[in-house]
Design a protein around this motif. Structure first.
Motif, PDB file in Angstrom:
ATOM      1  N   ALA A 131      -0.506  -0.306   4.742  1.00 51.98           N
ATOM      2  CA  ALA A 131      -0.938  -1.342   3.795  1.00 51.98           C
ATOM      3  C   ALA A 131      -1.249  -0.736   2.432  1.00 51.98           C
ATOM      4  N   ASP A 132      -1.966   0.396   2.442  1.00 53.78           N
ATOM      5  CA  ASP A 132      -2.291   1.074   1.174  1.00 53.78           C
ATOM      6  C   ASP A 132      -1.023   1.543   0.467  1.00 53.78           C
ATOM      7  N   LEU A 159       2.004   0.297   0.652  1.00 56.39           N
ATOM      8  CA  LEU A 159       2.737  -0.841   0.080  1.00 56.39           C
ATOM      9  C   LEU A 159       2.190  -1.193  -1.298  1.00 56.39           C
ATOM     10  N   GLU A 160       0.887  -1.242  -1.411  1.00 57.02           N
ATOM     11  CA  GLU A 160       0.264  -1.589  -2.695  1.00 57.02           C
ATOM     12  C   GLU A 160       0.452  -0.469  -3.718  1.00 57.02           C
ATOM     13  N   ARG A 177      -3.128  -5.305   7.373  1.00 59.97           N
ATOM     14  CA  ARG A 177      -4.554  -4.992   7.626  1.00 59.97           C
ATOM     15  C   ARG A 177      -5.139  -5.930   8.686  1.00 59.97           C
ATOM     16  N   PRO A 219       4.951  -9.575  -6.639  1.00 62.21           N
ATOM     17  CA  PRO A 219       3.677  -8.874  -6.418  1.00 62.21           C
ATOM     18  C   PRO A 219       2.801  -9.604  -5.402  1.00 62.21           C
ATOM     19  N   ILE A 242       4.107  -8.862  -1.877  1.00 59.35           N
ATOM     20  CA  ILE A 242       3.752  -7.501  -1.443  1.00 59.35           C
ATOM     21  C   ILE A 242       2.278  -7.435  -1.083  1.00 59.35           C
ATOM     22  N   SER A 243       1.435  -8.081  -1.902  1.00 60.47           N
ATOM     23  CA  SER A 243      -0.005  -8.114  -1.617  1.00 60.47           C
ATOM     24  C   SER A 243      -0.279  -8.849  -0.309  1.00 60.47           C
ATOM     25  N   SER A 244       0.455  -9.961  -0.081  1.00 57.92           N
ATOM     26  CA  SER A 244       0.283 -10.722   1.154  1.00 57.92           C
ATOM     27  C   SER A 244       0.727  -9.903   2.367  1.00 57.92           C
ATOM     28  N   GLU A 278       4.038  -0.539  -5.242  1.00 57.39           N
ATOM     29  CA  GLU A 278       4.519  -1.877  -5.615  1.00 57.39           C
ATOM     30  C   GLU A 278       5.605  -1.821  -6.693  1.00 57.39           C
ATOM     31  N   ALA A 290       0.633  -6.610   2.632  1.00 53.89           N
ATOM     32  CA  ALA A 290      -0.416  -5.606   2.868  1.00 53.89           C
ATOM     33  C   ALA A 290      -1.600  -6.235   3.593  1.00 53.89           C
TER      34      ALA A 290
END
Length: 717
Positions: free
Chosen positions: A325-326, A328-329, A374, A363, A366-368, A332, A370
């Protein structure tokens, strides 16, 4: 016809180009100028110059041309007796001096005809050791390019201090290939094109029928595998020199293409991103596998890595997902850059808008992703859970526990976000994974695969998740029923059927998403409009989007049908009618009820009642997700009980049929089958069971010495 190569999308940002033309291109038989080829080359460079490109030419050929002229002069000035004597080799430096003026005279004549000014710049290796020289070189070239002048570089062989101009490879540069690479770096070029007498770099001598053209050079893969043939027949370099120069430039940040100078249009093709020649790029390893693993090697490696994953503690497995997850962010920008190339290529290829929409990685997406990874990490560990505990006999306890399936093969559509969901589910469930995504998302899948596997610790290994890059590998993988445990094709019925018919491996089929919304006569009208609009418009390309709207016949008379139609049409939805609806609403008739639009379009039909709706769904649906909108609880319960679909909703949009929205963390797909898993398949759908027995020395002995109790033991949570 050449293929548009997504790995060459950098070409659209090129402004300054260094073009190096080799001796074998400049000269023909006998060392004479190849006037036709050179003329076509000059025309192409002149066109680039007029289009605003900054063109720098590095030209070989002076020595070969000079040698031809001096041999002719030597022949003219020789007596018959002289010709009977052994002929001495001509001095290379003299050949260079004579040939350079002739070569430049030709370039000047040709470019003058094309209304372009050219300038000659002769350089020596020793000059580049001087910082002031390099500074002045940059200033001079910049001034020329600002004036639309094409600088033509060559090494000044006539006064070179090299001991042997054709063998000495010492110094900062040692031939015109390395000079071109040096100039590309020094002058901050965006692209270096090395024109040769062959199409590009081959796995062996081009004359060998078994040799294959290498489209993308990967240093880690190819540097020890290539067999070079003889050096250039006229110049001092050959392909060995070109590859060395190309690698040096590429790994310093300058993309390089080696291609044929015999095809006049090749430079233009390169700039249009077409696959011609061989590409050298510092990121090439991201676009193709470094090693040629067989299908079995990949599957076996995934199984071995999955066993290492299962051996980790629950907390360690959870930490892998947090790291993904980290990552991916943190990556980005890189992910979006690669994705934008896929999207642009898809648009240029004329793909449907719905397919392009599936490709886009915003963006927010990608945030979704990650966040979903989690959430998956925070769920209860699914591996090794005790599902049932039984006392078989006194002191003999049997446990039924959850266990990973093993190795999954998932063939999915052109949605790069699916790769992240599938990979995270595989890791959470302890499974090895082989992925084959759509070719439209090739670069997006490659960068996402790299980001994810880089986040997996070495104790498990990145081979836990293998990325299949070629469609040709799929048949071999489908034969590996001893290594791969489950195949999940995400795509059309045709894809699912094709895979089922060609493998012994169990297939968890995700068929078409022909989802229905039935609006009953007892509906809340405002609710119905909201649900219908959301089911179609929230994400039209999704498999859980509404494809057919069924409306009770009574809603025609009280204008509710017209309100529903207006709600869709006012938002740009194209409507097609069934036999009844097309007459009532004057809509074009749908060709088939069994059609998944995946776009802002849907079918409308009027039915007699809830039984008519249920019958229509059973005849034309795909058993995916269907919904009823009604305030009548009896009608709602009838619909929920009798509609035989994987997900059936009352007063809720079909768009809720999703693993993340169901609280599964993510989904590997939606199964419309009835065996093993059904509906959105999350972690639990990727598990099987194992039996674990703990005893105190008991033996069967014909069942004589044991008393079976078969008592359930409460499971402690």
């Amino acid at each position: 016809m050449e293929e548009l190569d997504r790995s060459r999308a950098f070409a659209k940002d090129v402004k300054r180009i260094v073009v190096k033309v080799g001796t074998a291109v400049v000269t023909g038989k006998g060392g004479r100028l190849a006037l036709g080829r050179l003329g076509a080359l000059c025309e192409q460079l002149a066109e680039l110059n007029s289009d605003g490109f900054e063109v720098i030419l590095v030209s070989s050929g002076a020595v070969g041309l000079g040698r031809q002229r001096l041999r002719y002069r030597q022949l003219v000035n020789s007596s018959f007796a002289d010709l009977q004597k052994p002929q001495t080799e001509l001095d290379g430096k003299a050949c260079a001096g004579v040939g350079q003026s002739s070569l430049m005279a030709y370039y000047e004549t040709m470019f003058d005809q094309l209304d372009v000014t050219a300038a000659q710049l002769l350089v020596n290796d020793s000059s580049f050791r001087d910082k002031e020289f390099r500074k002045q070189l940059n200033e001079t070239v910049k001034s020329m390019l600002d004036l639309r002048v094409i600088p033509i570089f060559n090494e000044n062989d006539a006064i070179s201090t090299r001991r042997a101009p054709y063998q000495d490879s010492s110094g900062i540069f040692w031939d015109n290939d390395s000079l071109a690479a040096l100039l590309a770096l020094e002058l901050k070029a965006d692209l270096l094109i090395l024109l040769s007498d062959v199409e590009g770099l081959y796995t062996g001598p081009p004359s060998d029928p078994d040799s294959k053209l290498i489209h993308t050079f990967i240093k880690e893969k190819h540097q020890d595998e290539i067999t070079f043939g003889d050096k250039s027949r006229l110049g001092r370099g050959g392909m060995t020199a070109k590859v060395k120069a190309a690698v040096n430039a590429a790994y310093a940040g300058i993309p390089v293409i080696i291609t044929s100078g015999y095809a006049a249009e090749n430079i233009d093709k390169v700039l249009r991103g077409l696959r011609v020649g061989t590409l050298f790029h510092q990121d090439a390893r991201l676009w193709a596998p470094i090693t040629d693993s067989t299908a079995r090697d990949m599957a076996v490696a995934a199984r071995e890595s999955s066993r290492k994953l299962q051996a980790l503690s629950s907390e360690d497995r959870k930490q892998i997902l947090y790291s993904i997850a980290d990552a991916l962010e943190a990556n980005e920008k890189t992910i979006r850059a690669e994705n934008e190339i896929d999207v642009t290529t898809a648009q240029e290829a004329g793909l449907e808008e719905s397919l392009v929409a599936r490709l886009v990685m915003t963006p927010a997406k990608i945030s979704s992703l990650a966040a979903s990874v989690r959430k998956l990490a925070d769920m209860e560990d699914p591996i090794g859970r005790v599902l049932k505990k039984t006392e078989v006999a006194d002191g003999l306890v049997l446990e039924k526990t959850s266990s990973p399936l093993g190795v999954l093969l998932i063939v999915f559509e052109s949605r790069p976000d699916a790769l992240v969901q599938i990979a995270s589910l595989a890791i959470r469930s302890g499974n090895g994974l082989l992925l084959k995504g759509g070719k439209e998302a090739r670069r997006s899948n490659a960068i996402l695969h790299k980001v994810i596997t880089d986040a997996i610790p070495e104790t498990v290994g990145g081979k836990l998740i293998g990325l299949v890059t070629s469609r040709e590998e799929i048949p071999d993988l489908l034969k590996l029923d001893d290594v791969i445990d489950l195949v999940i094709p995400r795509g059309s019925n045709q894809l699912v059927s094709q895979i089922k018919n060609t493998t012994k491996i169990p297939v968890l089929g995700h068929a078409d998403g022909i989802c229905h919304v039935y609006v009953d006569k007892a509906c809340n009208v405002d609710m119905a409009k909201r649900i219908v609009s959301d089911a179609k418009l929230d994400y039209p390309a999704a498999c859980n989007a509404m494809e057919t709207l069924l409306v009770h016949k009574d809603l025609e008379q009280n204008a509710v049908l017209n309100e529903l139609i207006f709600a869709l049409q006012s938002n740009g939805v194209t409507l097609y009618g069934g036999p009844k609806a097309s007459k009532i609403l004057n809509l074009p008739e749908a060709r088939s009820f069994n059609h998944e639009y995946c776009s802002k379009a849907c079918t409308v039909e009027v039915v007699e009642d809830v039984y008519g709706a249920i019958d229509h769904i059973h005849r034309h649906g795909s058993a995916h997700t269907d919904c009823i909108v009604t305030e009548d609880p009896e009608v709602a319960e009838l619909f929920l009980r009798q509609v035989d679909s994987a997900a059936v909703f009352h007063n809720a949009s079909t768009r809720f049929s999703d693993g993340f929205r169901f609280g599964l963390g993510a989904e590997v797909g939606i199964s419309t089958g009835r065996i093993h898993a059904r509906g959105p398949v999350g972690v639990e759908g990727l598990l099987t069971t194992r039996w674990i027995m703990r005893g105190k020395g008991q033996v069967v002995d014909g069942d004589n010495g044991i008393t079976y109790t078969h008592q359930d033991i409460p499971i402690q949570t």
